[in-house]
Scaffold this motif. Structure first.
Motif, PDB file in Angstrom:
ATOM      1  N   VAL A   1       4.549   4.297  -4.060  1.00 45.64           N
ATOM      2  CA  VAL A   1       5.355   2.909  -4.705  1.00 45.64           C
ATOM      3  C   VAL A   1       4.565   2.731  -6.780  1.00 45.64           C
ATOM      4  N   SER A   2       5.335   1.764  -7.819  1.00 48.68           N
ATOM      5  CA  SER A   2       5.184   1.453  -8.888  1.00 48.68           C
ATOM      6  C   SER A   2       4.827  -0.245  -8.523  1.00 48.68           C
ATOM      7  N   LEU A   3       4.003  -0.158  -9.324  1.00 42.29           N
ATOM      8  CA  LEU A   3       3.960  -2.095  -9.997  1.00 42.29           C
ATOM      9  C   LEU A   3       5.269  -2.564 -10.850  1.00 42.29           C
ATOM     10  N   THR A   4       5.271  -3.891 -10.185  1.00 41.28           N
ATOM     11  CA  THR A   4       5.760  -4.413 -11.456  1.00 41.28           C
ATOM     12  C   THR A   4       5.618  -5.391 -12.043  1.00 41.28           C
TER      13      THR A   4
ATOM     14  N   ASP B   1      -4.415  -2.286  -1.670  1.00 41.81           N
ATOM     15  CA  ASP B   1      -5.368  -1.320  -0.633  1.00 41.81           C
ATOM     16  C   ASP B   1      -3.812  -0.457  -0.426  1.00 41.81           C
ATOM     17  N   VAL B   2      -4.028   0.698  -0.891  1.00 41.92           N
ATOM     18  CA  VAL B   2      -2.692   1.964  -0.366  1.00 41.92           C
ATOM     19  C   VAL B   2      -2.998   3.406  -0.434  1.00 41.92           C
TER      20      VAL B   2
ATOM     21  N   ALA C   1       1.985  -9.210 -10.608  1.00 46.73           N
ATOM     22  CA  ALA C   1       2.128  -8.016 -10.248  1.00 46.73           C
ATOM     23  C   ALA C   1       2.417  -7.714  -8.473  1.00 46.73           C
ATOM     24  N   SER C   2       3.646  -6.871  -9.064  1.00 45.85           N
ATOM     25  CA  SER C   2       4.462  -7.091  -7.134  1.00 45.85           C
ATOM     26  C   SER C   2       3.920  -5.507  -7.096  1.00 45.85           C
ATOM     27  N   LEU C   3       3.829  -4.752  -5.973  1.00 38.15           N
ATOM     28  CA  LEU C   3       3.876  -3.435  -5.342  1.00 38.15           C
ATOM     29  C   LEU C   3       5.073  -3.131  -4.676  1.00 38.15           C
ATOM     30  N   MET C   4       5.991  -2.583  -5.178  1.00 38.18           N
ATOM     31  CA  MET C   4       7.243  -1.576  -4.909  1.00 38.18           C
ATOM     32  C   MET C   4       7.347  -0.446  -4.230  1.00 38.18           C
TER      33      MET C   4
ATOM     34  N   ARG D   1       9.993  -5.614  -2.165  1.00 33.71           N
ATOM     35  CA  ARG D   1       8.589  -6.012  -3.072  1.00 33.71           C
ATOM     36  C   ARG D   1       7.429  -6.068  -1.384  1.00 33.71           C
ATOM     37  N   LEU D   2       6.199  -4.985  -1.492  1.00 40.28           N
ATOM     38  CA  LEU D   2       5.273  -4.831  -0.094  1.00 40.28           C
ATOM     39  C   LEU D   2       4.342  -5.831  -0.355  1.00 40.28           C
ATOM     40  N   LYS D   3       3.918  -5.861  -1.760  1.00 42.63           N
ATOM     41  CA  LYS D   3       2.351  -6.919  -1.554  1.00 42.63           C
ATOM     42  C   LYS D   3       2.892  -7.553  -3.582  1.00 42.63           C
TER      43      LYS D   3
END
Length: 227
Positions: free
Chosen positions: A217-220, A208-209, A176-179, A184-186
């Protein structure tokens, strides 16, 4: 005539290694582009596939003599649960390599009793329609790496993709990537589930957002086969 592959096995007790000799093949089919094949063999020890070996390419030979030896480190007690996967490919300098066929060898304990002197001949399961090693794709998305060879009939539009032969199950995990704004943030990953098409994870991946940033933000999510 059915194409065949000859191998020989022995177990080296001192070093705890399964010694595999790839001897020769007979009557290999022509590649998709036509002409005699330039074959080589990839060897995997199942089910984990963490280590693989590959023979040298034998140019323009439907009856190649390989005569190459490889060793897999594996405890003797694990042999009954292991299998060897031999995948025969045609080398193509300018395109993806054609999968010519494969052999899966069971009963390694019994096969190794010959001490490496007795050739084991097995029929090669041929890939129909000029199989090639290409990514397997699912409706609505794609997995991170190919989960196995598939066959594609080349030479026409709208070609169908399908299984060329039985391949070992994957070792999947989820990434899982936080975008944000294309960056990509994390990233977080689950554990790897071995040898399964139906993994169960039950794991929490926590990011943690700040509350004010949630809408930016979004998730991939990617399902990847570990190799």
């Amino acid at each position: 005539t059915c194409c065949r592959l000859a191998v020989a096995l022995r177990y080296a007790y001192g070093s705890q290694q399964l010694v595999v000799r790839v001897l020769r093949a007979l009557d290999l089919p022509a590649p998709a582009a036509g002409g005699p094949p330039d074959p080589y063999v990839k060897i995997y020890l199942l089910p984990d596939r963490k280590k693989k070996f590959q023979t040298r390419v034998r140019p323009r030979s439907p009856h190649p003599a390989f005569e190459e030896t490889f060793a897999f480190g594996v405890p003797f007690a694990e042999l009954p649960a292991r299998r060897l996967h031999f995948a025969v490919y045609h080398f193509d300098r300018f395109a993806r390599h054609d999968l010519l066929g494969q052999v899966v060898l069971d009963d390694l304990l019994q096969a190794a009793e010959g001490g490496g002197e007795v050739p084991l001949w097995r029929d090669i399961l041929r890939a129909s329609g000029g199989g090639r090693e290409v990514p397997w794709r699912h409706r609505g998305g794609s997995v991170g790496r190919p989960w196995g060879p598939v066959a594609r009939p080349w030479g026409g539009r709208g070609a169908l993709w399908g299984c060329a032969c039985v391949v070992p199950p994957p070792d999947p995990y989820v990434k899982a990537s936080l975008m944000a704004e294309g960056r990509r943030l994390k990233k977080r990953k689950t554990s790897i589930k071995k040898n399964t098409l139906n993994p169960s994870y039950n794991e929490a991946l926590v990011f943690d957002v700040p509350h004010e940033s949630v809408h930016h933000v979004s998730l991939t999510i990617a399902v990847v086969d570990y190799d």
